[in-house]
Design an enzyme around this catalytic site. Sequence first.
Site, short mmCIF file in Angstrom:
data_model
loop_
_atom_site.label_atom_id
_atom_site.label_comp_id
_atom_site.label_asym_id
_atom_site.label_seq_id
_atom_site.Cartn_x
_atom_site.Cartn_y
_atom_site.Cartn_z
N VAL A 1 42.89 39.54 42.36
CA VAL A 1 43.55 38.47 41.49
C VAL A 1 45.25 38.58 41.52
CG1 VAL A 1 41.75 38.29 39.83
CG2 VAL A 1 43.56 39.87 39.65
N HIS B 1 38.20 35.21 42.53
CA HIS B 1 38.07 35.50 41.09
C HIS B 1 39.34 35.21 40.23
CE1 HIS B 1 35.27 38.89 42.92
NE2 HIS B 1 34.66 37.68 42.75
N THR C 1 36.80 46.33 50.95
CA THR C 1 35.69 46.28 49.87
C THR C 1 34.32 46.71 50.61
OG1 THR C 1 34.22 44.37 48.91
CG2 THR C 1 35.14 43.84 51.04
N SER C 2 33.58 47.22 49.73
CA SER C 2 32.41 47.90 50.16
C SER C 2 31.38 46.92 50.08
CB SER C 2 32.23 49.13 49.40
OG SER C 2 32.23 48.72 47.98
#
Length: 228
Positions: free
Chosen positions: A88, A104, A171-172
């Site tokens: 964000v 998001h 990011t996983s």
Amino acid sequence: MKKLVVLTGAGISAESGLKTFRDSDGLWEGHDVTEVATPEAWSRNPELVQQFYNERRRQAQTVKPNAAHEILAEFEDHFKVTVITQNVDNLHERAGSSHVVHLHGQLFQSRSSIDEGLIYEMDHWELKMGDLCEKGSQLRPNIVWFGEAVPMMEPAINITMQADIFLVVGTSLQVYPAASLVQYTQTSCPIYLVDPKKPGGHFGRDMNYIEAKATDGMRQLKEILLKK
């Protein structure tokens, strides 16, 4: 120019100094996410939610884009780039990326609590109780909280389907629906994933893994993509 689509997550901002709720057993700056990042939390204690996001904005003003953000911006000289971010913050924009889709929401925006179409840009860190939209309702952070719909998901899917190259950085692939984007790539589209830990599970696509932090991984990826 080939279309390069990039999905970014908290790992890319963490190297600039922004903490994430996955840093410490699901706590985000000492708060359980259910206390500060759900519609129920807003109904129960809007003052706490406002305070939490005010602190996030104040912190975000003190950090700078890192090399990973800057390399993604540089890629616009070689590719048609779209960044789809779960973050964000505005670090991608500050680094120079010109086409960023925020799944998001955006930290430096507020919106009406009764009309989600009324969105306002913020040039300051503090949003107060009593700050109202033009319809007279309290302004809330323009953040997609847990349990809320993700309105930018459909545009992100359409962008992903057109990708010639797809990158996943920081990011996983544990947060849905964002993690499902890899499944919308064309079978001919190569996928590169940059993250210190190789994610578990199978995502229905072959991936090229670079097990490194975002900054180091993006430097490696820059060499790979620009050689091609």
